[in-house]
Scaffold this motif. Sequence first.
Motif, short mmCIF file in Angstrom:
data_model
loop_
_atom_site.label_atom_id
_atom_site.label_comp_id
_atom_site.label_asym_id
_atom_site.label_seq_id
_atom_site.Cartn_x
_atom_site.Cartn_y
_atom_site.Cartn_z
N SER A 75 1.01 5.15 -1.62
CA SER A 75 -0.47 4.74 -1.35
C SER A 75 -0.55 5.10 0.25
N LYS A 76 -1.87 5.29 0.52
CA LYS A 76 -2.21 5.36 2.11
C LYS A 76 -1.67 3.93 3.02
N GLN A 77 -1.81 2.92 2.24
CA GLN A 77 -1.45 1.72 2.64
C GLN A 77 0.13 1.63 2.79
N ALA A 78 0.97 2.26 2.01
CA ALA A 78 2.32 2.36 2.15
C ALA A 78 3.01 3.19 3.18
N ASN A 82 1.07 3.80 6.04
CA ASN A 82 0.67 3.49 7.27
C ASN A 82 1.50 3.08 8.25
N ARG A 83 2.25 1.75 7.95
CA ARG A 83 3.41 1.26 8.96
C ARG A 83 4.40 2.19 9.27
#
Length: 155
Positions: free
Chosen positions: A77-80, A82-83
């Motif tokens: 995911s985009k969230q995964a 990101n960091r």
Amino acid sequence: MAKTSQAAGLHRASLAKLSELDAALELMYYGWRGMTLEADAYLAKQGLSRPHHRILYVVARRPDIAIGSLIEILGISKQALNRPLNLLLERKLLTSKRSPEQHRSKLLRLTAAGQRIEQRASDHERKVLREAFDRVGATGAAAWMGVMEAIADTN
């Protein structure tokens, strides 16, 4: 003699087999861990981990890749993303620029430092594969490639 897993403190063969394919599943798991052990230790010394290497690996092979395409290739995911992506950008291992064609899209490229880290981490993994392929010979290596292609094609 069964090889001992340092992380788990178990022998590969000491796990109960619940299915006829469990031995293959264990070899896949322990094989992956064995292949990435030195690379992960190197990455840890750099303050990085497996997700960082996956990003560097893909960007090295697809310079100017759009973030959306990277997400698709990695299957995350985009969230995964990101960091780890932000850390790579902060550490100047990647550059990000706007796409001239699609202004809302950012394109990623490795810096020289990013290339060095990706190369060294991947070299550790290539070394393990080369040694294994040398042990099993051309027929064994071809069979392994065939199995991995069949598994990869299920995606």
